[in-house]
Design a protein around this motif. Structure first.
Motif, PDB file in Angstrom:
ATOM      1  N   ASP A  26      -8.255  -1.579   9.111  1.00 51.01           N
ATOM      2  CA  ASP A  26      -7.186  -2.314   8.438  1.00 51.01           C
ATOM      3  C   ASP A  26      -6.978  -1.808   7.014  1.00 51.01           C
ATOM      4  O   ASP A  26      -5.843  -1.677   6.547  1.00 51.01           O
ATOM      5  N   ILE A  29      -5.184   1.608   7.161  1.00 51.77           N
ATOM      6  CA  ILE A  29      -3.747   1.437   7.411  1.00 51.77           C
ATOM      7  C   ILE A  29      -3.044   0.931   6.159  1.00 51.77           C
ATOM      8  O   ILE A  29      -1.969   1.422   5.790  1.00 51.77           O
ATOM      9  N   ASP A  32      -2.739   3.780   3.718  1.00 54.39           N
ATOM     10  CA  ASP A  32      -1.719   4.722   4.151  1.00 54.39           C
ATOM     11  C   ASP A  32      -0.325   4.210   3.802  1.00 54.39           C
ATOM     12  O   ASP A  32       0.500   4.950   3.268  1.00 54.39           O
ATOM     13  N   ARG A  33      -0.061   2.943   4.060  1.00 48.10           N
ATOM     14  CA  ARG A  33       1.244   2.346   3.720  1.00 48.10           C
ATOM     15  C   ARG A  33       1.492   2.393   2.216  1.00 48.10           C
ATOM     16  O   ARG A  33       2.600   2.687   1.773  1.00 48.10           O
TER      17      ARG A  33
END
Length: 41
Positions: A26, A29, A32-33
């Motif tokens: 999590d 991710i 990365d965003r």
């Protein structure tokens, strides 16, 4: 838990890419965003 590690790369056309690693998918991710959003022009 270890933090997300970021290996940032830039190619000859000044485009960025990165490799992310860590224990928490999590967080990877989310990171990365965040990177994608910060590099939008």
């Amino acid at each position: 838990m270890t933090p997300v590690k970021i290996k940032l790369k830039r190619n000859t056309q000044d485009k960025y890419s990165w490799d992310l690693s860590g224990d928490d998918p999590d967080k990877i991710i989310e990171t990365d965003r965040m990177l994608k959003k910060s590099l939008e022009k």
